[in-house]
Design an enzyme around this catalytic site. Sequence first.
Site: not given
Length: 253
Positions: A39, A128, A171, A186, A241, A244
């Site tokens: 999508g 997704d 990031c 979805c 993180c 990163c």
Amino acid sequence: MLSDDQLMRYSRQILLADIDLAGQERLLASSVLMVGAGGLGNPAALYLVGAGVGRFLIADGDHVEASNLHRQIGFRQGDIGTNKAQALAAQLRELNDQVSVQVHPRFVGPQWLAEQVSAVDLVLDCTDNFAARAMLNAACVAAKKPLLSGAAIRFGGQLVLFDLRRDDAPCYGCLYGNDESEDELCSESGILGPVVGTIGTLQALQAIRFLTGLPVTEKLQQFDGATLQWRSLNFRKDPACPVCSEKVCTKKS
Ligand SMILES: [Zn+2]
């Protein structure tokens, strides 16, 4: 130098002072990797190939289903059962045969990403699920490549550019860490075509701006399709993180 055919085809965007001939030439010389031909990827790819990106590489191992057709606007009923990257590429070649449209008709893995990400100017995250996003983010952090990420579910969506060419850029991991608990699909939660189409279209807009050298916001942009309101959120690099942070980089090298 643009050919007469290119001058005609791209005339309406060349007319924009911010694009002009120089911007069009930059677009024609640019290369994009798009992971996910659903999508988000359908409108993003149609606009970017229409605009004249030089090389466009699509990766997706999924197949077109009837339940995709309401939002994945590059597909037709006859595409059901075929690979999404290949079906979309066929439409894109019909749209603009001057663009080199390449296909990886499989789900991506870290090794393939490491090879391909370093060879492009911009990576589009049109996936997704969290696992794919995290893999894509890690590849872009390692190769210091800009990652333009989109997402949509139900009536909402968001997009954000991580300009990982800069060491101080946050990031995807800085924003979301390793939290897979929010991973919604979805197929379970529902989505409206125009909502995900809005985000995919704006991924194309930001990509065109980026590739032509125009400023692109690095704030997180959130769209509410119920009220048509946008929210713009600042966020920073997370020194802890897992992807990163310098500590992790030092350990790796
Ligand atoms: Zn990070």
